[in-house]
Design a protein around this motif. Sequence first.
Motif, PDB file in Angstrom:
ATOM      1  N   GLU A 144      22.565  65.581  47.210  1.00  0.00           N
ATOM      2  CA  GLU A 144      22.627  64.032  48.181  1.00  0.00           C
ATOM      3  C   GLU A 144      21.898  62.599  48.261  1.00  0.00           C
ATOM      4  O   GLU A 144      20.511  63.469  48.899  1.00  0.00           O
ATOM      5  N   ASP A 145      22.251  61.265  48.300  1.00  0.00           N
ATOM      6  CA  ASP A 145      20.701  60.555  48.434  1.00  0.00           C
ATOM      7  C   ASP A 145      21.163  59.492  48.710  1.00  0.00           C
ATOM      8  O   ASP A 145      22.474  58.937  48.456  1.00  0.00           O
ATOM      9  N   GLY A 146      20.259  59.521  49.503  1.00  0.00           N
ATOM     10  CA  GLY A 146      20.535  58.164  50.432  1.00  0.00           C
ATOM     11  C   GLY A 146      20.345  57.051  50.205  1.00  0.00           C
ATOM     12  O   GLY A 146      21.611  55.799  50.038  1.00  0.00           O
ATOM     13  N   GLY A 154      20.928  65.705  31.358  1.00  0.00           N
ATOM     14  CA  GLY A 154      20.705  66.947  31.606  1.00  0.00           C
ATOM     15  C   GLY A 154      21.681  67.742  32.304  1.00  0.00           C
ATOM     16  O   GLY A 154      22.283  66.376  33.578  1.00  0.00           O
ATOM     17  N   GLY A 155      21.900  68.873  32.875  1.00  0.00           N
ATOM     18  CA  GLY A 155      22.138  69.730  34.139  1.00  0.00           C
ATOM     19  C   GLY A 155      24.148  70.132  33.743  1.00  0.00           C
ATOM     20  O   GLY A 155      24.270  69.632  32.250  1.00  0.00           O
ATOM     21  N   HIS A 156      24.246  70.444  33.908  1.00  0.00           N
ATOM     22  CA  HIS A 156      25.729  71.603  33.858  1.00  0.00           C
ATOM     23  C   HIS A 156      26.514  70.957  34.572  1.00  0.00           C
ATOM     24  O   HIS A 156      26.476  70.150  34.291  1.00  0.00           O
ATOM     25  N   ASN A 157      27.456  71.493  35.244  1.00  0.00           N
ATOM     26  CA  ASN A 157      28.157  70.908  36.139  1.00  0.00           C
ATOM     27  C   ASN A 157      27.806  70.567  37.651  1.00  0.00           C
ATOM     28  O   ASN A 157      26.737  71.000  38.198  1.00  0.00           O
ATOM     29  N   LEU A 158      27.441  69.122  37.691  1.00  0.00           N
ATOM     30  CA  LEU A 158      26.991  67.936  39.319  1.00  0.00           C
ATOM     31  C   LEU A 158      27.619  67.858  39.986  1.00  0.00           C
ATOM     32  O   LEU A 158      28.893  67.502  39.754  1.00  0.00           O
ATOM     33  N   SER A 159      27.548  67.980  41.024  1.00  0.00           N
ATOM     34  CA  SER A 159      27.829  67.677  42.451  1.00  0.00           C
ATOM     35  C   SER A 159      26.959  66.209  43.068  1.00  0.00           C
ATOM     36  O   SER A 159      25.753  66.571  43.327  1.00  0.00           O
ATOM     37  N   ILE A 160      27.526  65.009  43.340  1.00  0.00           N
ATOM     38  CA  ILE A 160      26.329  64.154  43.242  1.00  0.00           C
ATOM     39  C   ILE A 160      27.008  63.419  44.209  1.00  0.00           C
ATOM     40  O   ILE A 160      28.102  62.199  44.477  1.00  0.00           O
ATOM     41  N   THR A 161      26.253  63.269  45.509  1.00  0.00           N
ATOM     42  CA  THR A 161      26.551  61.784  46.738  1.00  0.00           C
ATOM     43  C   THR A 161      25.140  61.145  46.705  1.00  0.00           C
ATOM     44  O   THR A 161      24.353  61.113  47.195  1.00  0.00           O
ATOM     45  N   ASP A 162      25.821  59.590  46.592  1.00  0.00           N
ATOM     46  CA  ASP A 162      24.653  58.598  46.357  1.00  0.00           C
ATOM     47  C   ASP A 162      25.380  57.492  47.378  1.00  0.00           C
ATOM     48  O   ASP A 162      26.479  57.221  47.635  1.00  0.00           O
ATOM     49  N   GLY A 163      23.929  57.305  48.122  1.00  0.00           N
ATOM     50  CA  GLY A 163      23.953  56.196  49.248  1.00  0.00           C
ATOM     51  C   GLY A 163      24.278  54.761  48.359  1.00  0.00           C
ATOM     52  O   GLY A 163      25.264  53.528  47.857  1.00  0.00           O
ATOM     53  N   SER A 164      23.763  54.414  48.087  1.00  0.00           N
ATOM     54  CA  SER A 164      23.344  53.100  46.701  1.00  0.00           C
ATOM     55  C   SER A 164      22.085  53.230  46.128  1.00  0.00           C
ATOM     56  O   SER A 164      21.119  53.909  46.436  1.00  0.00           O
ATOM     57  N   GLY A 165      22.369  52.274  45.293  1.00  0.00           N
ATOM     58  CA  GLY A 165      21.542  52.566  43.834  1.00  0.00           C
ATOM     59  C   GLY A 165      21.368  52.793  42.070  1.00  0.00           C
ATOM     60  O   GLY A 165      23.764  52.981  42.839  1.00  0.00           O
ATOM     61  N   SER A 166      21.567  52.695  41.301  1.00  0.00           N
ATOM     62  CA  SER A 166      21.894  52.694  40.223  1.00  0.00           C
ATOM     63  C   SER A 166      21.977  54.131  39.833  1.00  0.00           C
ATOM     64  O   SER A 166      20.910  54.444  40.640  1.00  0.00           O
ATOM     65  N   VAL A 167      23.036  54.200  39.230  1.00  0.00           N
ATOM     66  CA  VAL A 167      23.400  55.590  39.160  1.00  0.00           C
ATOM     67  C   VAL A 167      23.584  55.893  37.367  1.00  0.00           C
ATOM     68  O   VAL A 167      24.046  55.072  37.543  1.00  0.00           O
ATOM     69  N   SER A 168      22.441  56.599  36.950  1.00  0.00           N
ATOM     70  CA  SER A 168      22.633  56.805  34.832  1.00  0.00           C
ATOM     71  C   SER A 168      22.801  58.493  35.047  1.00  0.00           C
ATOM     72  O   SER A 168      22.175  59.092  35.581  1.00  0.00           O
ATOM     73  N   ILE A 169      23.700  58.989  34.436  1.00  0.00           N
ATOM     74  CA  ILE A 169      23.833  60.433  34.106  1.00  0.00           C
ATOM     75  C   ILE A 169      24.217  60.301  32.682  1.00  0.00           C
ATOM     76  O   ILE A 169      25.425  59.959  32.117  1.00  0.00           O
TER      77      ILE A 169
END
Length: 251
Positions: A144-146, A154-169
């Motif tokens: 959980e990111d502001g 990387g990573g297996h199962n991901l659960s991401i909550t993001d407020g603002s900013g670019s996201v690269s997965i």
Amino acid sequence: MKLASSLFAAVITLALSGCIINVNGASTGPLDHQKKQIQIEAAGIDTFVANTGAGDLKIQGVTGLTQITVVADIYTYGDIKADLTLEKSGSNAKLVAEFDSNINFSRSPYIDLTIQVPADMILKIDDGSGDIEIKNVSANIELEDGSGDLSIQGGHNLSITDGSGSVSITNTTGKLTLEDGSGSINLNGIGGDTNIDDGSGDMTVTNVNGHVVIDDGSGDIEVDNTKGLSIVEAGSGDLSVDNINGSVSMN
């Protein structure tokens, strides 16, 4: 004239009584820097839990690592202390790296963190602000990111909550759930079903080994090479779809 000047000075004195004026105060002065390193043994720990405030966060998974290491670059003012702890609690390692939330300067203190964990350790991160980079972790990630840019490789199962900013997965091995407020999204090489709830910003989704569900407010959407696609909503922006090897639905 002298009487008027005296009255003006008195008014100013009364107006400023009880106030503290610091011309060269902490809000404009340089930040003090201190580096700290803390470690704990990784034996018996399967989950790394972190509560972090302002500052950049870098986490690297290392195969076979026997210790969890945190290097903190603390930028603060002389009389303001950071809350920095790393402790074992059952099967969890718990990191706290933050300042009192009531501190309010124009240049607030912050902590940049560089962390090494075993590659197969689960991550549960609650972060305030600053860029985040996570590499070479093979386990599940909850984040959980502001605000600030986010990059995960990387990573297996991901659960991401993001407020603002670019996201690269990129290059995950399991499912992905992403809830994003604003900023561009770039997903490539996702290992399972992918669910995206996005507010605004352009989105590129490629090479997903699963069904993709998108609920989007605004921004261009590009989807290429997935096992299926459902567009729940696409508010505004261009839509490009190619190489969908499964069912397709668009509302």
